[in-house]
Design an enzyme around this catalytic site. Structure first.
Site, mmCIF file in Angstrom:
data_model
loop_
_atom_site.group_PDB
_atom_site.id
_atom_site.type_symbol
_atom_site.label_atom_id
_atom_site.label_comp_id
_atom_site.label_asym_id
_atom_site.label_seq_id
_atom_site.Cartn_x
_atom_site.Cartn_y
_atom_site.Cartn_z
ATOM 1 C CG HIS A 93 15.737 45.503 6.275
ATOM 2 N ND1 HIS A 93 15.159 44.513 5.499
ATOM 3 C CD2 HIS A 93 14.771 46.446 6.441
ATOM 4 C CE1 HIS A 93 13.912 44.847 5.231
ATOM 5 N NE2 HIS A 93 13.653 46.005 5.786
ATOM 6 C CE LYS A 122 12.107 52.178 10.547
ATOM 7 N NZ LYS A 122 11.479 50.940 11.027
ATOM 8 C CE1 TYR A 144 9.432 42.434 1.276
ATOM 9 C CE2 TYR A 144 11.430 42.673 2.561
ATOM 10 C CZ TYR A 144 10.200 43.147 2.166
ATOM 11 O OH TYR A 144 9.734 44.331 2.674
ATOM 12 C CG HIS A 183 5.839 50.053 3.864
ATOM 13 N ND1 HIS A 183 6.893 50.906 4.147
ATOM 14 C CD2 HIS A 183 6.187 48.863 4.409
ATOM 15 C CE1 HIS A 183 7.819 50.252 4.829
ATOM 16 N NE2 HIS A 183 7.408 49.017 5.006
ATOM 17 N NE ARG A 225 11.214 49.407 3.478
ATOM 18 C CZ ARG A 225 12.522 49.636 3.537
ATOM 19 N NH1 ARG A 225 13.106 50.347 2.589
ATOM 20 N NH2 ARG A 225 13.258 49.162 4.527
ATOM 21 N NE ARG A 242 12.713 52.057 6.862
ATOM 22 C CZ ARG A 242 14.013 51.826 6.785
ATOM 23 N NH1 ARG A 242 14.809 52.710 6.193
ATOM 24 N NH2 ARG A 242 14.535 50.719 7.292
#
Length: 306
Positions: free
Chosen positions: A278, A176, A287, A252, A255, A152
């Site tokens: 994730h 995150k 994806y 982004h 990514r 990110r």
């Protein structure tokens, strides 16, 4: 019976909970705060100022108002996540007797496939900054780094020297919730990173003043300070123009391209999930839709009886 709270106070307490106990990032906290302030404005206009005055009907009216303003189902759903989180937390904490979000159903937003860059576009974009200046070395290294790791933009801008293990071809990314993951770097990214660290970074660091000279951030701005997300966003758009990429572009998209190109190359979905950081594999599965489109094109172009 739960004590009625002022709604402003309830929202501030909830945001503090997200910050301290959930350890959400500043960007996520800002998004939650903005969404909940919109709710407060709507409820205040309806004469509702306390937690025990909020009903399911009032929340449905809020959703209707969002729709009338032209917000997409996706944007409405994002705001509803913040609203539902607030009232569920109030109920768990015993600050309300009934959760007014129960029974309220949001229309599901249609899954939106991420946009990505083709491989040839990636090559042009990475070549655009050049390597004749300190900023060119930085931007080349950053483009290579983001495409090599799928990180990110915040992970790249906050990256510190201690997270680099270039002798092993690895980097530790902090995502995150401060969750860390180790990601490999390819040869092209390694070469660009070494050139930046040995030649470019010292030049920009020399422009820094005072305590900024002691920064451990990997990527610096033109004054030798920390590179911001906004600053990098503007730079990547400039490089896209130089590369002849006319459609809208953002960091982004590197990514998205990283993940899709890996899956097209046969990478395992679980491995891609780990590389992207994730928490839920369902987030990564979007994806596979792009990869299936790639397989279909390959079949149509190369099968003799397609």
């Amino acid at each position: 019976m739960a004590r009625a709270l002022d709604l402003d106070e309830a929202v501030e307490d909830y945001l503090q909970h997200l910050k301290v106990e959930r350890n959400l990032s500043r960007n996520t906290l800002d998004a939650y705060g903005n969404d909940l302030r919109q709710l407060l404005e709507h409820l205040e206009a309806a004469g509702i100022e306390a937690t025990d005055e909020v009903s399911s009907r009032a929340l449905l009216d809020f959703l209707t108002a969002l729709s009338r303003r032209g917000l997409s189902a996706r944007s409405q759903a994002r705001r509803w996540v913040a609203v539902r989180g607030l009232f569920r937390w109030l109920r768990v904490e015993g600050l309300i007797d009934v959760d007014p979000t129960q029974g309220v159903r949001m229309p599901k937003a249609a899954a939106k496939l991420p946009e990505l860059l083709g491989r040839e576009e990636i090559e042009r974009l990475i070549a655009a900054p050049g390597v004749d200046t300190a900023l060119g070395l930085r931007d080349t290294a950053l483009l290579e780094f983001m495409y090599a790791t799928g990180c990110r933009v915040s992970e790249a801008c906050n990256l510190e020297l201690g997270s680099l293990h270039l002798d092993q071809g690895l980097v530790v990314l902090t995502g995150k919730g401060n969750k860390q993951r180790m990601v490999p770097l390819g040869d092209c990214a390694l070469v660009a990173m070494l050139a930046w660290l040995e030649e470019g970074r010292p030049q920009l660091l020399a422009r820094a003043r005072g305590a900024a000279r002691q920064t451990r951030r990997v990527f610096l701005n033109h004054r030798g300070g920390s590179l911001s997300r906004q600053g990098w966003f503007l730079r990547i758009r400039q490089h896209a123009t130089t590369a002849g990429i006319t459609r809208d572009i953002s960091p982004h998209k590197l990514r998205h391209s990283f993940a899709t190109h890996l899956i097209e190359g046969g990478a395992d979905l679980r491995a891609v999930q780990t590389l992207l950081g994730h928490a839920d594999i369902s987030t990564t599965q979007v994806y596979t839709h792009l990869s299936q489109a790639h397989v279909r094109r390959a079949y149509d172009e190369h099968h003799p009886r397609a």
